[in-house]
Design a protein around this motif. Structure first.
Motif, PDB file in Angstrom:
ATOM      1  N   MET A 323       0.874  -1.356   0.319  1.00 13.04           N
ATOM      2  CA  MET A 323      -0.281  -0.081  -0.078  1.00 13.04           C
ATOM      3  C   MET A 323       1.066   0.976   0.074  1.00 13.04           C
ATOM      4  SD  MET A 323      -3.055  -0.552  -0.133  1.00 13.04           S
ATOM      5  CE  MET A 323      -4.488   0.704   0.787  1.00 13.04           C
ATOM      6  N   LEU A 324       2.101   0.934   0.726  1.00 13.61           N
ATOM      7  CA  LEU A 324       3.405   2.520   0.820  1.00 13.61           C
ATOM      8  C   LEU A 324       3.522   2.897  -0.708  1.00 13.61           C
ATOM      9  CD1 LEU A 324       4.531   2.203   4.220  1.00 13.61           C
ATOM     10  CD2 LEU A 324       2.969   3.192   2.916  1.00 13.61           C
ATOM     11  N   ALA A 325       3.905   1.301  -1.351  1.00  8.89           N
ATOM     12  CA  ALA A 325       4.166   1.566  -2.570  1.00  8.89           C
ATOM     13  C   ALA A 325       3.533   1.508  -3.516  1.00  8.89           C
ATOM     14  CB  ALA A 325       4.877   0.432  -3.258  1.00  8.89           C
ATOM     15  N   LEU A 326       1.597   1.778  -3.199  1.00  9.92           N
ATOM     16  CA  LEU A 326       0.769   2.194  -3.964  1.00  9.92           C
ATOM     17  C   LEU A 326       0.754   3.230  -4.655  1.00  9.92           C
ATOM     18  CD1 LEU A 326      -1.691   0.877  -5.744  1.00  9.92           C
ATOM     19  CD2 LEU A 326      -2.868   0.496  -3.853  1.00  9.92           C
ATOM     20  N   ILE A 327       0.727   3.808  -3.081  1.00 10.09           N
ATOM     21  CA  ILE A 327       0.620   5.452  -2.503  1.00 10.09           C
ATOM     22  C   ILE A 327       1.379   6.590  -3.513  1.00 10.09           C
ATOM     23  CG2 ILE A 327      -1.368   5.386  -1.308  1.00 10.09           C
ATOM     24  CD1 ILE A 327       0.678   6.116   0.828  1.00 10.09           C
ATOM     25  N   SER A 328       2.717   5.806  -3.148  1.00 13.97           N
ATOM     26  CA  SER A 328       3.813   6.160  -3.241  1.00 13.97           C
ATOM     27  C   SER A 328       3.572   6.125  -4.978  1.00 13.97           C
ATOM     28  CB  SER A 328       4.855   5.415  -3.288  1.00 13.97           C
ATOM     29  OG  SER A 328       5.671   5.336  -1.609  1.00 13.97           O
ATOM     30  N   ASP A 329       3.681   5.172  -6.034  1.00 16.42           N
ATOM     31  CA  ASP A 329       3.616   5.384  -7.661  1.00 16.42           C
ATOM     32  C   ASP A 329       2.069   6.545  -7.940  1.00 16.42           C
ATOM     33  OD1 ASP A 329       4.933   3.401  -7.504  1.00 16.42           O
ATOM     34  OD2 ASP A 329       3.797   1.191  -8.102  1.00 16.42           O
ATOM     35  N   ARG A 330       1.321   7.343  -7.157  1.00 12.65           N
ATOM     36  CA  ARG A 330       0.202   7.658  -7.132  1.00 12.65           C
ATOM     37  C   ARG A 330       0.561   9.277  -6.689  1.00 12.65           C
ATOM     38  NH1 ARG A 330      -4.906   3.931  -5.819  1.00 12.65           N
ATOM     39  NH2 ARG A 330      -4.706   2.520  -7.586  1.00 12.65           N
ATOM     40  N   SER A 331       1.099   9.388  -6.275  1.00 10.16           N
ATOM     41  CA  SER A 331       2.080  11.131  -6.264  1.00 10.16           C
ATOM     42  C   SER A 331       3.126  11.566  -6.692  1.00 10.16           C
ATOM     43  CB  SER A 331       2.482  11.071  -4.511  1.00 10.16           C
ATOM     44  OG  SER A 331       3.148   9.936  -4.196  1.00 10.16           O
ATOM     45  N   TYR A 332       4.024  12.633  -6.443  1.00  8.59           N
ATOM     46  CA  TYR A 332       4.570  13.083  -6.928  1.00  8.59           C
ATOM     47  C   TYR A 332       5.708  13.117  -5.485  1.00  8.59           C
ATOM     48  CZ  TYR A 332       2.329  14.198 -11.354  1.00  8.59           C
ATOM     49  OH  TYR A 332       1.783  14.285 -12.101  1.00  8.59           O
ATOM     50  N   SER A 333       7.168  13.250  -5.550  1.00 13.80           N
ATOM     51  CA  SER A 333       7.308  13.463  -4.534  1.00 13.80           C
ATOM     52  C   SER A 333       7.344  14.661  -4.299  1.00 13.80           C
ATOM     53  CB  SER A 333       9.055  13.714  -5.271  1.00 13.80           C
ATOM     54  OG  SER A 333       9.604  15.013  -5.670  1.00 13.80           O
ATOM     55  N   SER A 334       6.442  15.862  -4.265  1.00 12.35           N
ATOM     56  CA  SER A 334       6.922  16.965  -4.369  1.00 12.35           C
ATOM     57  C   SER A 334       5.389  16.832  -2.875  1.00 12.35           C
ATOM     58  CB  SER A 334       6.811  17.831  -4.930  1.00 12.35           C
ATOM     59  OG  SER A 334       4.987  18.104  -5.615  1.00 12.35           O
ATOM     60  N   GLU A 335       4.546  15.717  -2.877  1.00 11.71           N
ATOM     61  CA  GLU A 335       3.571  15.854  -2.313  1.00 11.71           C
ATOM     62  C   GLU A 335       3.894  14.908  -1.426  1.00 11.71           C
ATOM     63  OE1 GLU A 335       0.107  16.479  -4.872  1.00 11.71           O
ATOM     64  OE2 GLU A 335       0.835  14.202  -5.230  1.00 11.71           O
ATOM     65  N   ARG A 336       5.201  14.235  -1.432  1.00 10.28           N
ATOM     66  CA  ARG A 336       4.369  12.700  -0.640  1.00 10.28           C
ATOM     67  C   ARG A 336       4.789  12.726   1.040  1.00 10.28           C
ATOM     68  NH1 ARG A 336       9.226   9.865  -3.840  1.00 10.28           N
ATOM     69  NH2 ARG A 336       7.055  10.043  -5.634  1.00 10.28           N
ATOM     70  N   GLY A 337       5.148  13.213   1.543  1.00 11.70           N
ATOM     71  CA  GLY A 337       4.182  13.853   3.207  1.00 11.70           C
ATOM     72  C   GLY A 337       3.086  13.452   3.046  1.00 11.70           C
ATOM     73  N   ARG A 338       3.025  14.781   2.895  1.00 13.78           N
ATOM     74  CA  ARG A 338       1.178  14.772   2.700  1.00 13.78           C
ATOM     75  C   ARG A 338       0.926  13.469   2.650  1.00 13.78           C
ATOM     76  NH1 ARG A 338       0.884  20.212  -0.403  1.00 13.78           N
ATOM     77  NH2 ARG A 338       2.555  19.119  -1.077  1.00 13.78           N
ATOM     78  N   VAL A 339       0.821  13.353   1.196  1.00  7.17           N
ATOM     79  CA  VAL A 339       0.264  11.661   0.754  1.00  7.17           C
ATOM     80  C   VAL A 339       0.040  10.722   1.754  1.00  7.17           C
ATOM     81  CG1 VAL A 339       0.486   9.698  -1.023  1.00  7.17           C
ATOM     82  CG2 VAL A 339       0.429  12.655  -1.819  1.00  7.17           C
TER      83      VAL A 339
END
Length: 415
Positions: A323-339
């Motif tokens: 799930m962590l990999a999934l939401i990483s795939d679906r986000s940009y590095s600039s917003e990853r903390g909030r994601v």
């Protein structure tokens, strides 16, 4: 599946930081999970009822929920490392708080404060790992780095169960505080990459949209994973609150067995998910969770209990990194903390509501675990029907027959 070979392909600075980070994570999870088998007993020792034990254990998620948002912002705008350090400082202060607490209300307050630690550490740790991992090896690196969780959970509860009769609550809590101080010292040695640029103009220059927390939460690509985290959090809340009371002589064995199972499967699923996709493995994990809770609700034998622990550990070992990999795939590095904050907040809410709710209902323990099985089962149905753009794509993604249509490497997220 060769972690040594994988890490040898990384540049020396990258490899050094990941190894320090892994050691930090291992010490952190040993300290935090020592509480799992002993805290319900500590509350009972102080005169707490079943309902009050549920309230104390569930209040842990209050700190998680209230702190995720601003910790995610700090991780994006100030850096990941500072958030990790915040988590270790709170982990150091919390055991001291338990020692001086003299009422259920005080215990609830300390437990809620303790929740800030996990919110901070997991947000900063996972964002750091994702930043450091090459995109093509993201699932594999996340899987390896999250081995610190089952290793810590294998050692922590066992240590708690062994040491408590020998040294008592006060000395044990002091040892936990000392371990947290060591973790804080180690985390300060990590060197992070420059944190993502924060302004909207800079995001646009990098073709990375600047999304608010509300936009992230209402995006279907992240809302469904958050909802699944909510359901699994409710299941997990039942487990950690009532298992030590239901099978108090075997709770430490359950956690250690589950952690070994979790460790074993995490070695393999990360790299496999980079090749075959996240969906198939998430589906399998939700099935394992459901079967585990069913076994706890119906089995009276030690064999059934151990099988439930193996299935629960397998479910957690697959679901969390996937799930962590999934939401990483679906986000940009600039917003990853909030994601990460948005995605995992569902888990926090689930823990917060399930323990106190079932404590007040005062059901028999088998009925509680049957309800926990239904939470995981609903999560499975939700994933196979709603995890992608429509039911057909969701089912194909959940069966490993196609890729993730929300992955930002493939196309822009559909708001």
């Amino acid at each position: 599946m060769n972690p040594y070979k994988t890490f040898k392909t990384l540049v020396p600075e990258q490899r050094k930081n990941l190894l320090i980070l892994f050691a930090t994570g291992l010490l952190y999870w040993i300290g935090i999970t020592i509480f799992l088998p002993i805290l319900p007993l500590y509350v009972e020792h102080l005169g707490g009822t079943k309902q009050q034990i549920g309230m104390v254990m569930g209040s842990f998620a209050i700190g998680l929920i209230l702190s995720r948002t601003w910790l995610g912002e700090i991780a994006d705008y100030r850096g990941r490392k500072i958030v990790v350090i915040i988590g270790t400082i709170v982990a150091f202060l919390s055991p001291i708080g338990y020692l001086v607490a003299n009422s259920i209300v005080h215990l609830i307050a300390v437990r809620a404060f303790n929740g800030i630690s996990v919110a901070a550490f997991t947000t900063g740790y996972n964002a750091l790992v994702t930043d450091l991992a090459p995109v093509k090896q993201r699932g594999e690196i996340i899987g390896y780095m999250n081995l610190s969780v089952p290793l810590g959970m294998a050692l922590g509860p066992a240590l708690g169960a062994i040491l408590l009769p020998q040294i008592g609550y006060k000395v044990l809590f002091g040892c936990i505080a000392g371990l947290a101080f060591l973790t804080c010292t180690l985390s300060s040695q990590v060197r992070e990459k420059n944190h993502p640029l924060a302004s909207s103009e800079q995001h646009q220059q990098q073709n990375q949209p600047s999304r608010s927390f509300w936009q992230l939460l209402t995006s279907r690509s992240l809302f469904v994973p958050s909802l699944i985290f909510l359901l699994i959090g409710m299941m997990f809340g039942v487990l950690v609150t009532f298992l030590p009371l239901y099978k108090r002589e075997m709770a430490g064995l359950f956690y250690s067995t589950a952690a070994i199972a979790s460790f074993s499967c995490r070695i393999f699923v990360g790299q496999a998910s980079d090749r075959y996709g996240r969906g198939l493995f998430i589906s399998l994990s939700l099935i394992c969770y459901t079967m585990s809770m069913v076994l706890l609700s119906i089995s009276e034998s030690s064999v059934g209990f151990i099988m439930a622990a193996i299935l629960e550990g397998t479910g957690g070992g697959i679901l969390i990194p996937m799930m962590l990999a999934l939401i990483s795939d679906r986000s940009y590095s600039s917003e990853r903390g909030r994601v990460f904050a948005v995605g995992v907040s569902g888990f926090d809410v689930g823990i917060a509501i399930s323990g106190p709710l079932l404590g007040f209902l005062n059901w028999e323990y088998p009925s509680m675990f049957a309800l926990a099985a239904s939470f995981a089962g609903i999560g499975f149905l939700l994933f196979i029907t709603q995890s992608n753009r429509n039911i057909i794509h969701s089912l194909r993604f959940a069966c490993g027959l196609e890729g993730d249509r929300y992955a930002v490497e493939e196309k822009t997220l559909n708001q």
